[in-house]
Design a protein around this motif. Structure first.
Motif, short mmCIF file in Angstrom:
data_model
loop_
_atom_site.label_atom_id
_atom_site.label_comp_id
_atom_site.label_asym_id
_atom_site.label_seq_id
_atom_site.Cartn_x
_atom_site.Cartn_y
_atom_site.Cartn_z
N GLU A 109 -26.39 32.29 -68.80
CA GLU A 109 -25.74 33.52 -68.35
C GLU A 109 -25.69 33.60 -66.83
O GLU A 109 -24.70 34.03 -66.23
CB GLU A 109 -26.47 34.74 -68.92
CG GLU A 109 -26.35 34.89 -70.43
CD GLU A 109 -27.37 34.07 -71.20
OE1 GLU A 109 -27.45 34.25 -72.43
OE2 GLU A 109 -28.11 33.26 -70.59
N LEU A 110 -26.78 33.18 -66.18
CA LEU A 110 -26.84 33.25 -64.73
C LEU A 110 -25.91 32.23 -64.08
O LEU A 110 -25.32 32.50 -63.03
CB LEU A 110 -28.28 33.05 -64.26
CG LEU A 110 -29.22 34.18 -64.67
CD1 LEU A 110 -30.67 33.79 -64.40
CD2 LEU A 110 -28.87 35.47 -63.93
N ASN A 111 -25.76 31.09 -64.70
CA ASN A 111 -24.80 30.11 -64.21
C ASN A 111 -23.39 30.67 -64.23
O ASN A 111 -22.60 30.43 -63.30
CB ASN A 111 -24.88 28.85 -65.06
CG ASN A 111 -23.90 27.78 -64.64
OD1 ASN A 111 -23.84 27.41 -63.46
ND2 ASN A 111 -23.11 27.28 -65.58
N ALA A 112 -23.07 31.42 -65.27
CA ALA A 112 -21.74 32.03 -65.37
C ALA A 112 -21.57 33.19 -64.40
O ALA A 112 -20.50 33.37 -63.81
CB ALA A 112 -21.48 32.50 -66.81
N ALA A 113 -22.64 33.97 -64.23
CA ALA A 113 -22.56 35.16 -63.39
C ALA A 113 -22.62 34.84 -61.89
O ALA A 113 -22.10 35.59 -61.07
CB ALA A 113 -23.68 36.14 -63.75
N TYR A 114 -23.26 33.72 -61.55
CA TYR A 114 -23.43 33.33 -60.15
C TYR A 114 -22.93 31.88 -59.99
O TYR A 114 -23.72 30.96 -59.83
CB TYR A 114 -24.90 33.42 -59.74
CG TYR A 114 -25.46 34.83 -59.76
CD1 TYR A 114 -25.53 35.59 -58.59
CD2 TYR A 114 -25.93 35.40 -60.94
CE1 TYR A 114 -26.06 36.88 -58.60
CE2 TYR A 114 -26.45 36.68 -60.97
CZ TYR A 114 -26.51 37.42 -59.79
OH TYR A 114 -27.03 38.69 -59.81
N ILE A 128 -25.83 23.10 -66.16
CA ILE A 128 -25.62 23.31 -64.73
C ILE A 128 -24.95 22.08 -64.13
O ILE A 128 -25.44 20.96 -64.31
CB ILE A 128 -26.96 23.59 -64.01
CG1 ILE A 128 -27.77 24.68 -64.75
CG2 ILE A 128 -26.70 23.98 -62.56
CD1 ILE A 128 -27.09 26.01 -64.85
N PRO A 129 -23.86 22.24 -63.40
CA PRO A 129 -23.22 21.09 -62.75
C PRO A 129 -24.20 20.33 -61.86
O PRO A 129 -25.03 20.94 -61.17
CB PRO A 129 -22.09 21.73 -61.93
CG PRO A 129 -21.79 23.02 -62.63
CD PRO A 129 -23.11 23.50 -63.16
N VAL A 139 -33.38 18.53 -60.13
CA VAL A 139 -34.46 18.31 -61.09
C VAL A 139 -35.67 17.88 -60.26
O VAL A 139 -35.63 16.86 -59.56
CB VAL A 139 -34.06 17.23 -62.11
CG1 VAL A 139 -35.18 17.01 -63.11
CG2 VAL A 139 -32.78 17.65 -62.83
N TYR A 140 -36.75 18.65 -60.36
CA TYR A 140 -37.76 18.60 -59.30
C TYR A 140 -39.17 18.78 -59.85
O TYR A 140 -39.41 19.61 -60.73
CB TYR A 140 -37.43 19.73 -58.33
CG TYR A 140 -38.37 19.95 -57.18
CD1 TYR A 140 -38.52 19.02 -56.17
CD2 TYR A 140 -39.11 21.13 -57.11
CE1 TYR A 140 -39.38 19.25 -55.10
CE2 TYR A 140 -39.97 21.37 -56.05
CZ TYR A 140 -40.10 20.42 -55.05
OH TYR A 140 -40.94 20.65 -54.00
#
Length: 209
Positions: free
Chosen positions: A78-83, A160-161, A167-168
């Protein structure tokens, strides 16, 4: 002010250290589950609404420039879509060591939430809901936790693109994080915090430290 960086890694992957690091890099304040603990009357209903499909991200994240840990990690899609311009950091560690740490801390806490003080129960119910939504319902054994942990990380990497995802592992220190964010490496040592003892101290102190 808007969120620039989200943490997609679940709790017990170094999220508190990442919070301190992001703040040290000027990307603060950083939202963490500690913020929910400190502001339960406001934050718990907001996250409960998010669980019910009615998120108000502006109300949740107003005044913050970054966000890590649960509940945030449970809503990466959802956050990827919203931001769409935000960057994501997926903190991870050995799945087996994560399962041991998670099982001895967060999973134990939510499993015993029915015996919690009354003023903590709404927060714990919300947290349990978010954690189950992320793929970790109650009753999983160690092998299942390991499997679900790997599945969550793979889902993040598929969602996520790649140009917006790091990745950390916390043990990698400043360099990959600063390179990803396009900021210089600071002189102070990378912050490391929130071992198992600190986790229980944080909960016992109701997030106030």
């Amino acid at each position: 002010m808007t969120i620039q960086v989200f943490g997609a890694g679940v709790g017990r992957t170094g999220t508190y250290s990442l919070k301190l690091a992001l703040q040290q890099l000027g990307l603060g304040p950083c939202f963490h589950m500690e913020e929910v603990l400190q502001h339960m009357p406001v934050q718990v209903p907001l996250w409960s609404n998010a669980l019910n499909g009615k998120p108000d991200w502006q109300a949740i994240y107003g005044g913050y420039e970054s966000a890590v840990d649960w509940p945030t990690a449970g809503f990466f899609r959802e956050l990827n879509a919203a931001y769409p311009s935000a960057r994501f950091v997926l903190t991870h560690r050995s799945p087996e060591s994560w399962a041991d740490s998670f099982g001895a801390t967060i999973y134990t806490l939510i499993g015993d939430r029915y015996n919690a003080p009354p003023d903590m129960k709404a927060w714990l119910e919300m947290a349990a809901g978010v954690i189950a939504r992320t793929g970790f319902p109650e009753g999983l054994d160690r092998d299942a936790l390991v499997e679900r942990f790997v599945a969550h990380n793979e889902a993040v990497k598929k969602t996520i693109p790649a140009d917006r995802l790091l990745v950390y592992e916390i043990r990698q220190g400043w360099e990959p994080l600063c390179e990803f964010l396009g900021v210089p490496v600071p002189e102070p040592a990378f912050p490391r915090s929130n071992d198992r003892t600190e986790f229980w101290d944080l909960v016992a102190g109701n997030g106030r430290r």
